[in-house]
Design an enzyme around this catalytic site. Structure first.
Site, PDB file in Angstrom:
ATOM      1  NE  ARG A 176     -19.389 -20.159  -0.206  1.00 43.94           N
ATOM      2  CZ  ARG A 176     -19.519 -21.351  -0.812  1.00 43.94           C
ATOM      3  NH1 ARG A 176     -19.479 -22.455  -0.086  1.00 43.94           N
ATOM      4  NH2 ARG A 176     -19.677 -21.446  -2.116  1.00 43.94           N
ATOM      5  CB  SER A 226     -19.921 -14.988  -4.612  1.00 40.59           C
ATOM      6  OG  SER A 226     -19.809 -15.833  -5.738  1.00 40.59           O
ATOM      7  CD  GLU A 296     -19.440 -16.074  -0.128  1.00 42.16           C
ATOM      8  OE1 GLU A 296     -18.381 -16.375  -0.699  1.00 42.16           O
ATOM      9  OE2 GLU A 296     -20.547 -16.508  -0.486  1.00 42.16           O
TER      10      GLU A 296
END
Length: 303
Positions: A176, A226, A296
């Site tokens: 990520r 998420s 995130e």
């Protein structure tokens, strides 16, 4: 907002692509967020580059927006310029296995083009609800696939206003993240290197992954996907469930009953609800497991 900045932008952009005090709830998948002082939507790469030059010369704060699928904007809004790349939609194929996509192309659109041309390798991204620009910055991934596996090069606008091209290695893709994350680069386009595949198998794989998403993810509610990064050696959703937080709710925000890794908007959530819920979840999981969950989701504005 500085009047001279607005005047300069009006010399570049059409009036319908300049919005004042635009509610960000219209532009995020959480469907929450207060007004942006100024919201612009360049319709071409040239307009984007010229707009960015003017914004930086004015010393105005700015944020580059893709599909708003990984973003939580404060209820107080954002006192700066939101620059949407949704107008950069150029998408073409090169040869039998390459796709060149401008930053505003949705991953779902690219997946459809890949399928039509029997190119395999992008199936994992078909259901990721964002743009290829955002996917490059955060090395988006799902179901065992990541952007680093299929990216040949990325064309960027540097903080200094230069157009540069990074190959896969220079992007330094990680979990990520990438070398350009948080460094002020703007993605202009990406060149993807796929493989020639069997059309029927590509369709079957996409259908299979779509079914998995529908079965396991709360797609019926607004969310940002998420909510937390995967902690090394753990699964965020499992940690949240083990902490007894399945269905935990703050205002209109709720830990999904279907997948505890998702925070969803039950219909009337505010960004403050979502933020407070995220803080509660982090605190409880840390207390129960000793693991610190990292969001995130990008937080924009004052919380």
């Amino acid at each position: 907002m500085k009047e001279e900045l607005l005047t300069s932008l009006r010399g570049i952009l059409s009036e319908e692509n300049i919005l004042i005090d635009e509610p960000m709830s219209r532009h995020t998948t959480f469907r929450t967020g207060g007004p942006a002082s100024l919201f612009i939507r360049p319709s071409s790469r040239d307009e984007l580059i010229r707009s960015m030059t003017i914004i930086k010369e004015s010393n105005s704060p700015f944020f580059i927006l893709g599909n708003g699928s990984n973003l939580l904007v404060s209820d107080k809004g954002y006192d700066g310029v939101i620059v949407s790349v949704s107008g950069l939609k150029g998408l073409e194929t090169l040869g039998e296995n390459k796709i060149v996509a401008e930053a505003g192309c949705l991953n779902s659109q690219i997946a459809a083009v890949a399928r039509e041309h029997s190119m395999t390798g992008f199936e994992f991204a078909a259901g990721i609800p964002g743009t290829i620009g955002g996917a490059m910055i955060m090395n988006a991934g799902a179901y065992g696939g990541e952007m680093k596996m299929i990216t040949e090069s990325v064309t960027l606008l540097s903080p200094e206003g230069d157009i540069v091209t990074y190959d896969n290695e220079a992007m330094e893709f990680g979990y990520r993240t990438s070398s350009i994350k948080n460094k002020g680069y703007v993605v202009l386009e990406a060149t993807l290197s796929l493989e020639k595949g069997d059309n029927e198998q590509i369709i079957a794989t996409m259908n299979e992954l779509a079914l998995k998403r529908k079965e396991k993810q709360p797609l019926e509610y607004p969310s940002a996907g998420s909510t937390f990064k995967r902690p090394e050696g753990y699964f965020a959703g499992k940690l949240i469930e083990d902490a007894g937080l399945r269905g935990y709710q703050v205002g209109g925000a709720r830990v999904s009953d279907k997948h505890c890794g998702f925070v969803v908007n039950m219909g009337d959530a505010t960004s403050t609800d979502v933020y407070r819920l995220i803080c509660d979840v982090r605190e409880k999981v840390l207390k129960e497991s000793g693991v610190t969950l990292e969001p995130e989701v990008i937080m924009l504005g004052d919380f």
